[in-house]
Motif scaffolding. Structure first.
Motif, short mmCIF file in Angstrom:
data_model
loop_
_atom_site.label_atom_id
_atom_site.label_comp_id
_atom_site.label_asym_id
_atom_site.label_seq_id
_atom_site.Cartn_x
_atom_site.Cartn_y
_atom_site.Cartn_z
N LEU A 199 0.81 -1.21 0.00
CA LEU A 199 0.00 0.00 0.00
C LEU A 199 0.85 1.27 0.00
CD1 LEU A 199 -2.87 -1.00 2.45
CD2 LEU A 199 -2.72 -1.28 -0.02
N ASP A 200 2.00 1.23 0.68
CA ASP A 200 2.86 2.42 0.68
C ASP A 200 3.31 2.76 -0.73
OD1 ASP A 200 2.57 2.50 3.37
OD2 ASP A 200 4.51 1.58 3.84
N ARG B 290 6.56 3.12 6.83
CA ARG B 290 8.00 3.22 6.67
C ARG B 290 8.32 3.24 5.18
NH1 ARG B 290 10.21 -1.72 10.06
NH2 ARG B 290 8.54 -2.68 8.87
N ARG B 291 9.39 3.89 4.85
CA ARG B 291 9.75 3.99 3.45
C ARG B 291 10.13 2.62 2.89
NH1 ARG B 291 14.72 7.27 0.57
NH2 ARG B 291 14.07 6.79 -1.56
N CYS B 292 9.60 2.28 1.72
CA CYS B 292 9.96 1.05 1.02
C CYS B 292 11.21 1.32 0.19
CB CYS B 292 8.81 0.57 0.14
SG CYS B 292 7.27 0.30 1.04
N LEU B 293 12.31 0.70 0.54
CA LEU B 293 13.56 0.97 -0.15
C LEU B 293 13.63 0.26 -1.51
CD1 LEU B 293 16.06 0.68 2.85
CD2 LEU B 293 14.93 2.72 1.92
N ALA B 294 13.08 -0.94 -1.58
CA ALA B 294 13.19 -1.69 -2.84
C ALA B 294 12.20 -2.84 -2.85
CB ALA B 294 14.61 -2.23 -3.02
N LEU B 295 11.86 -3.27 -4.07
CA LEU B 295 11.14 -4.53 -4.28
C LEU B 295 12.13 -5.56 -4.80
CD1 LEU B 295 7.74 -3.70 -6.04
CD2 LEU B 295 8.05 -4.75 -3.80
N TRP B 296 12.05 -6.77 -4.29
CA TRP B 296 12.87 -7.88 -4.78
C TRP B 296 11.94 -8.91 -5.40
CZ3 TRP B 296 18.31 -8.30 -3.89
CH2 TRP B 296 18.86 -7.28 -3.11
N LEU B 297 12.08 -9.15 -6.69
CA LEU B 297 11.28 -10.15 -7.40
C LEU B 297 12.11 -11.41 -7.58
CD1 LEU B 297 9.61 -7.96 -10.18
CD2 LEU B 297 8.79 -8.42 -7.87
N VAL B 298 11.59 -12.53 -7.11
CA VAL B 298 12.29 -13.81 -7.24
C VAL B 298 11.63 -14.58 -8.39
CG1 VAL B 298 13.00 -15.91 -6.06
CG2 VAL B 298 12.72 -13.79 -4.76
#
Length: 421
Positions: A89-90, A190-198
């Motif tokens: 949501l962020d 909180r700030r989302c620094l990154a998305l990690w896609l596996v």
């Protein structure tokens, strides 16, 4: 998600993220792990589109890259698994508001460190209500995000450089001071620094690297074309328009039965919420119009070049450029590069012009397929008459004259059978 992923080396770097080769610690399965830094709302919107499209395709087609999971990074060493069917949501709020959620809160927290302990307590108490309000806003924003998908809104060079081996935990570390039982955590976003896609790992590299590192072979070329047409029919049945089809965005898995082609990189993709499945949905998709100019020069359709609205038929044109290049092994060099790339073009004096640009300037331009009049003995024979006719239809300047993705899959099969007789 309880698995641990080990990062081993960087294998790709593009405009938006970095791809690593890794392994699942428990099973030893090799995976590709893509890190997408959430540095701007524009980038975040692309990441959400890619995540949404990959979840829609799931693992339902052998020629579309499979997504194993997604992790949300909220701190230097804090990763949280993202549940299937949910969007962070962020990040949705960041894309909608045009500013990265969490930055202002971080700045305010730094300023409050110099306040007295009593002021800190008061600020924390007052901020709780604000954060609860923002939480409700994010819930509403998520619904707006899904509704807006029917409207128009706003790669990689291989690298073998070594990176330190690191382990990524699928679970975030527990807080040192957990909230009391029965009370909600009201600390705010909180700030989302990154998305990690596996994702599944493709050991054959991209289509450029795979085909150009091997001698030409007609049977292999035909297999590539058939698999790509099957993948496109599948994506368009799901009402997903890729919008950036090119050899760099097609990956290859090496198998004992030959190459297994995987369409990847859905950052520019769009999904229509109109229409249904099958032929009816395919027809509806050709009526869904987009306006953002995106894609890569040598594969863009003439209507995209011209800045006009376009439909899913732009994907068919991009696929036609790729098919022609694969079947005749046509390559070009981009300015400032020494790396050959598969792609068809029009010769204008001493310059190579993308097909889409040439047809945008002159819709009546007659393309010559096959292109080469004098052929090296090392090249496979030129495509037959039925395949040449199909390529001309795919590359028509009028989008409505091109076959739909559902029609294309059948026509590829029948054209190759006809030319083989």
């Amino acid at each position: 998600m309880e698995e641990l992923y080990t990062l081993e080396r960087e294998v790709g770097r593009g405009s938006y993220g970095v791809v690593f080769e890794g392994h699942m610690a428990k099973t030893g399965e090799r995976v590709a792990i893509k890190r997408l830094p959430c540095s701007s709302p524009e980038c975040i919107e692309l990441y959400l589109q890619e995540l949404w499209a990959m979840r829609a395709t799931a693992k339902n087609h052998p020629n579309v890259i499979a997504l194993h999971g997604c992790l949300l990074q909220t701190g230097p060493k804090t990763l949280q698994p993202l549940r299937p069917g949910r969007l962070p949501l962020d990040l949705v709020e960041s894309a909608l508001k045009g500013s990265v959620v969490g930055i202002k809160q971080s700045q305010e927290e730094k300023r409050t460190k110099s306040d007295s302990s009593r002021s800190k307590t008061k600020n924390r108490t007052n901020s709780g209500g604000l954060f609860r309000t923002k939480s409700r806003l994010r819930t509403n924003s998520e619904s707006d995000f899904f509704r807006s998908k029917s409207q128009e809104s706003t790669n990689s060079d291989l690298s073998m450089s070594k990176t330190p081996v690191r382990k990524i935990s699928g679970l975030s570390r527990p807080r040192k001071r957990p909230a009391p039982t029965g009370e909600k955590d009201n600390r705010g976003p909180r700030r989302c620094l990154a998305l990690w896609l596996v994702m599944e790992y493709c050991d054959g590299g991209d289509l450029n690297h795979y085909l150009l590192s091997r001698p030409p072979e007609s049977q292999r070329n035909h297999s590539v074309v058939q698999q790509l047409s099957s993948a496109m029919a599948f994506l368009h049945r799901l009402r997903i328009v890729h919008r950036d089809l090119k050899p760099d965005n097609v990956l290859v898995c090496l198998t004992p039965n030959g190459p297994l082609i995987k369409v990847a990189d859905f950052g520019l993709s769009k999904m229509s919420v109109e229409g249904g499945q099958g032929m009816e949905g395919d027809t509806s998709l050709t009526r869904q119009h987009f306006s953002s100019t995106c894609g890569s020069d040598f594969y863009m359709a003439p209507e995209v070049w011209g800045g006009l609205t376009y439909t899913a038929q732009a994907d068919i044109f991009s696929l036609g450029v790729m098919f022609w290049a694969v079947l005749e092994r046509l390559t070009f060099l981009e300015e400032g590069s020494t790396q050959e790339q598969l792609g068809a073009y029009v010769c204008k004096a001493r310059w190579l012009m993308p097909l889409g640009e040439a047809l945008c300037e002159n819709p009546d331009l007659q393309l010559c397929i096959p292109m080469k009049s004098r052929r090296s003995p090392s090249l496979p024979p030129p495509p037959g008459q039925a395949v040449c006719t199909l390529l001309l239809d795919m590359l028509a300047s009028d989008p409505d004259a091109r076959p739909t993705a559902a029609q294309l899959e059948d026509r590829v099969r029948s054209a190759m059978e006809e030319d083989a007789q």
